[in-house]
Design a protein around this motif. Structure first.
Motif, PDB file in Angstrom:
ATOM      1  N   ASN A   1      -4.517   4.403   2.689  1.00 37.48           N
ATOM      2  CA  ASN A   1      -3.095   5.218   2.858  1.00 37.48           C
ATOM      3  C   ASN A   1      -3.475   6.532   3.477  1.00 37.48           C
ATOM      4  O   ASN A   1      -4.618   7.328   3.313  1.00 37.48           O
ATOM      5  CB  ASN A   1      -2.236   5.430   1.538  1.00 37.48           C
ATOM      6  CG  ASN A   1      -1.490   4.147   1.233  1.00 37.48           C
ATOM      7  OD1 ASN A   1      -1.453   3.449   2.042  1.00 37.48           O
ATOM      8  ND2 ASN A   1      -0.870   4.212   0.189  1.00 37.48           N
ATOM      9  N   ARG A   2      -2.840   7.214   4.203  1.00 38.55           N
ATOM     10  CA  ARG A   2      -2.968   8.591   4.931  1.00 38.55           C
ATOM     11  C   ARG A   2      -1.733   8.999   5.330  1.00 38.55           C
ATOM     12  O   ARG A   2      -0.719   8.359   5.731  1.00 38.55           O
ATOM     13  CB  ARG A   2      -4.119   8.553   6.005  1.00 38.55           C
ATOM     14  CG  ARG A   2      -3.627   8.024   7.172  1.00 38.55           C
ATOM     15  CD  ARG A   2      -4.800   8.094   8.146  1.00 38.55           C
ATOM     16  NE  ARG A   2      -4.677   7.264   9.696  1.00 38.55           N
ATOM     17  CZ  ARG A   2      -4.118   7.995  10.613  1.00 38.55           C
ATOM     18  NH1 ARG A   2      -3.512   9.161  10.435  1.00 38.55           N
ATOM     19  NH2 ARG A   2      -3.650   6.974  11.694  1.00 38.55           N
ATOM     20  N   TRP A   3      -1.531  10.370   5.599  1.00 35.81           N
ATOM     21  CA  TRP A   3      -0.333  10.890   6.069  1.00 35.81           C
ATOM     22  C   TRP A   3      -0.697  12.416   6.392  1.00 35.81           C
ATOM     23  O   TRP A   3      -1.813  13.098   6.307  1.00 35.81           O
ATOM     24  CB  TRP A   3       0.726  11.076   4.772  1.00 35.81           C
ATOM     25  CG  TRP A   3       0.057  11.673   3.508  1.00 35.81           C
ATOM     26  CD1 TRP A   3       0.116  13.038   3.093  1.00 35.81           C
ATOM     27  CD2 TRP A   3      -0.414  11.036   2.408  1.00 35.81           C
ATOM     28  NE1 TRP A   3      -0.559  12.945   2.019  1.00 35.81           N
ATOM     29  CE2 TRP A   3      -0.725  11.983   1.361  1.00 35.81           C
ATOM     30  CE3 TRP A   3      -0.515   9.614   2.206  1.00 35.81           C
ATOM     31  CZ2 TRP A   3      -1.277  11.536   0.227  1.00 35.81           C
ATOM     32  CZ3 TRP A   3      -1.084   9.098   0.920  1.00 35.81           C
ATOM     33  CH2 TRP A   3      -1.330  10.103   0.039  1.00 35.81           C
TER      34      TRP A   3
ATOM     35  N   ASP B   1       0.760  -1.475   0.024  1.00 35.79           N
ATOM     36  CA  ASP B   1       0.045   0.009   0.166  1.00 35.79           C
ATOM     37  C   ASP B   1       0.669   1.378   0.068  1.00 35.79           C
ATOM     38  O   ASP B   1       0.384   2.239  -0.613  1.00 35.79           O
ATOM     39  CB  ASP B   1      -1.005   0.099   1.240  1.00 35.79           C
ATOM     40  CG  ASP B   1      -2.156  -0.821   0.717  1.00 35.79           C
ATOM     41  OD1 ASP B   1      -2.408  -1.345  -0.108  1.00 35.79           O
ATOM     42  OD2 ASP B   1      -2.910  -0.748   1.648  1.00 35.79           O
ATOM     43  N   PRO B   2       1.945   1.336   0.793  1.00 36.92           N
ATOM     44  CA  PRO B   2       2.565   2.807   0.967  1.00 36.92           C
ATOM     45  C   PRO B   2       3.340   3.051  -0.604  1.00 36.92           C
ATOM     46  O   PRO B   2       3.808   4.346  -0.824  1.00 36.92           O
ATOM     47  CB  PRO B   2       3.747   2.366   1.900  1.00 36.92           C
ATOM     48  CG  PRO B   2       3.204   1.250   2.731  1.00 36.92           C
ATOM     49  CD  PRO B   2       2.410   0.387   1.813  1.00 36.92           C
ATOM     50  N   TYR B   3       3.365   2.184  -1.503  1.00 34.58           N
ATOM     51  CA  TYR B   3       4.026   2.377  -2.521  1.00 34.58           C
ATOM     52  C   TYR B   3       3.166   2.544  -3.883  1.00 34.58           C
ATOM     53  O   TYR B   3       3.584   2.630  -5.007  1.00 34.58           O
ATOM     54  CB  TYR B   3       5.082   1.053  -2.770  1.00 34.58           C
ATOM     55  CG  TYR B   3       6.065   0.945  -1.590  1.00 34.58           C
ATOM     56  CD1 TYR B   3       7.037   1.633  -1.650  1.00 34.58           C
ATOM     57  CD2 TYR B   3       5.705   0.023  -0.795  1.00 34.58           C
ATOM     58  CE1 TYR B   3       8.025   1.784  -0.424  1.00 34.58           C
ATOM     59  CE2 TYR B   3       6.537   0.115   0.305  1.00 34.58           C
ATOM     60  CZ  TYR B   3       7.396   0.841   0.386  1.00 34.58           C
ATOM     61  OH  TYR B   3       8.310   0.732   1.772  1.00 34.58           O
TER      62      TYR B   3
ATOM     63  N   ILE C   1       4.157   5.930   8.250  1.00 38.02           N
ATOM     64  CA  ILE C   1       4.029   7.544   8.084  1.00 38.02           C
ATOM     65  C   ILE C   1       3.240   7.906   6.842  1.00 38.02           C
ATOM     66  O   ILE C   1       2.645   8.611   6.877  1.00 38.02           O
ATOM     67  CB  ILE C   1       5.562   8.027   7.767  1.00 38.02           C
ATOM     68  CG1 ILE C   1       6.498   7.775   9.248  1.00 38.02           C
ATOM     69  CG2 ILE C   1       5.547   9.486   7.408  1.00 38.02           C
ATOM     70  CD1 ILE C   1       7.948   7.934   8.926  1.00 38.02           C
ATOM     71  N   VAL C   2       3.190   6.781   5.857  1.00 40.28           N
ATOM     72  CA  VAL C   2       2.265   7.203   4.853  1.00 40.28           C
ATOM     73  C   VAL C   2       1.366   6.082   4.388  1.00 40.28           C
ATOM     74  O   VAL C   2       1.029   6.050   3.228  1.00 40.28           O
ATOM     75  CB  VAL C   2       3.143   7.421   3.510  1.00 40.28           C
ATOM     76  CG1 VAL C   2       3.918   8.661   3.500  1.00 40.28           C
ATOM     77  CG2 VAL C   2       4.130   6.056   3.050  1.00 40.28           C
TER      78      VAL C   2
ATOM     79  N   ASP D   1       2.248  15.708   1.321  1.00 41.60           N
ATOM     80  CA  ASP D   1       1.858  15.438   0.129  1.00 41.60           C
ATOM     81  C   ASP D   1       2.878  15.053  -0.878  1.00 41.60           C
ATOM     82  O   ASP D   1       2.784  13.845  -1.455  1.00 41.60           O
ATOM     83  CB  ASP D   1       0.997  16.365  -0.566  1.00 41.60           C
ATOM     84  CG  ASP D   1      -0.309  16.671   0.278  1.00 41.60           C
ATOM     85  OD1 ASP D   1      -0.778  15.752   1.163  1.00 41.60           O
ATOM     86  OD2 ASP D   1      -1.311  17.433  -0.340  1.00 41.60           O
ATOM     87  N   SER D   2       3.742  15.861  -1.066  1.00 39.21           N
ATOM     88  CA  SER D   2       5.044  15.366  -2.130  1.00 39.21           C
ATOM     89  C   SER D   2       5.800  14.304  -1.549  1.00 39.21           C
ATOM     90  O   SER D   2       6.516  13.624  -2.190  1.00 39.21           O
ATOM     91  CB  SER D   2       5.797  16.632  -2.339  1.00 39.21           C
ATOM     92  OG  SER D   2       6.311  17.152  -1.100  1.00 39.21           O
TER      93      SER D   2
END
Length: 417
Positions: free
Chosen positions: A194-196, A186-188, A364-365, A202-203
């Protein structure tokens, strides 16, 4: 009330269940009036009840048929409770000082009764947020990991027993697939889960999704996670799965347990300590800049690995004739044995760093974050801490093979500003 079929328990029905279950009621000396029952599950998956009576206490943990933090839209097998009970008993046999005793298991109800870790025990993650030092933490955790991981590996097992044990835990497939999804997938990519800390990261989240070199390394780690049945690992050994006092360390919640790569457990624990390190600036104030505490965390990281290395090798040396991995008839001189051990530990360090970094990135992401960061109320400050942790994790994931010892890793942590 009959409990012949699964039903989620509540404060009232749990008391009825205890009354009908001698292995639990006997722990309270059958004094069942005026029991105090409190549901305290703050994790992602389960109900957790603390039961206290006048003559005893215990914890009841019940698995639900879905992921609690998301709801019934994400189903999850209740059978995870069976594998958790198996792992608690096996790890408890190997490391009894650091695993709570299991009193009762009910497969139909997906329920485990176990020792209540009474106050002042708290979740290690909460202690790290509060800035509390635990002088025995590195010694205790290195002991737990060395004993449980060595004695369930082919360094100790013969291949027949090992394959039987691997086969037993292969049934925990849904929890393994959950890890594969939330840690290695999911992070990729773009995922609804996903959330952050947006918009600040965002970037950064996009950069993770667009990093080809990172994806190549993650693919290798996922392959290792899925294919290498090295030892019975806890499977989710973060700082929320450890309860502590200054002189006690207890490992809980091994519902993700299966036979997997040893470095996944060590990496999870050390990676979460590194997250705690980077979160400290967000908890600093005028009274405490947290610099001394950050230095303490780095010492714990260094000491945990070095003590684990020492204890693991000592167990290996004391059991050279036990396992089928390196047969004495072949590895029959001290020079060769030393080469084997050096290679094993070097590869294990690199596995540990890779898995630790992957666990950091997902916190984290990805879908499930950590209180170390989430409790920092200032989003700008929080995102700065998270960005430094993410920068380090990406570095270590891609360049882990360059590190020869844990001291070099600690130095790399200190370089991130």
């Amino acid at each position: 009330m009959a409990f012949s079929e699964f039903q989620p328990l509540n404060d009232k029905s749990l008391v009825d269940y205890i009354k009908a279950t001698p292995s639990l009621s006997s722990k309270l000396k059958d004094h069942l009036d005026n029991l105090t029952v409190k549901e305290v599950g703050d994790g992602n998956l389960n109900f957790v009840f603390i039961v206290v009576g006048s003559h005893g206490s215990f914890v009841i943990k019940q698995a639900l048929p879905y992921i609690r933090c998301i709801g019934e839209s994400w189903p999850m097998t209740k059978e995870r409770a069976y594998f958790e009970a198996l792992a608690l008993r096996e790890h408890g046999r190997l490391s009894p000082d650091h695993v709570p005793e299991v009193y009762h298991f009910d497969r139909t109800m997906s329920l485990i009764g176990m020792r209540y870790l009474e106050p002042p025990h708290i979740i290690l993650r909460k202690g790290l947020i509060a800035g509390i030092e635990y002088p025995l933490l590195a010694d205790h955790m290195s002991d737990y990991m060395a004993r449980t991981l060595f004695h369930t590996s082919l360094l100790y097992h013969n291949t027949t027993d090992h394959r039987k044990a691997v086969a037993e835990f292969c049934g925990n497939v849904e929890l393994c697939r959950l890890t594969e999804q939330v840690v290695f997938s999911d992070p990729y990519k773009v995922s609804e889960y996903n959330r952050w800390t947006s918009p600040y990261l965002d970037s950064d989240a996009e950069a993770v999704r667009e990093d080809n070199a990172l994806k190549l390394e993650v693919a290798e780690l996922k392959s290792l996670f899925c294919e290498r049945a090295q030892a019975l690992i806890h499977g989710d050994l973060h700082t929320g799965s450890v309860m502590v006092t200054p002189d006690s360390t207890q490992v809980i919640d091994p519902e993700f347990a299966f036979y997997g790569p040893i470095g996944f457990d060590i990496g999870a624990f050390l990676g979460n300590l590194i997250l705690a390190f980077f979160a400290q600036d967000g908890h600093a104030d005028e009274q405490n800049d947290r610099k001394a505490y950050k230095a303490w965390i780095l010492r714990i990281i260094q000491n945990t690995w070095n003590l684990f290395h020492k204890k693991f090798i000592a167990l290996w040396d004391a059991n050279k004739d036990a396992g089928d991995a390196y047969l004495p008839a072949i590895y029959n001189n001290s020079e060769l044995q030393q080469l084997v051990q050096d290679k094993y530990i070097k590869e294990l360090l690199h596995d540990t760093l890779g898995f630790g970094a992957a666990k950091m990135i997902r916190r984290i992401v990805g879908v499930a974050h950590v209180e170390d960061f989430e409790s920092i109320t200032d989003a700008s400050k929080r995102s700065g801490c998270e960005r430094r942790a993410l920068e380090f994790a990406k570095l270590i994931l891609k360049e882990r093979r360059k590190f020869q010892n844990i001291e070099e890793v600690v130095s790399a942590v200190q370089q991130i500003q």
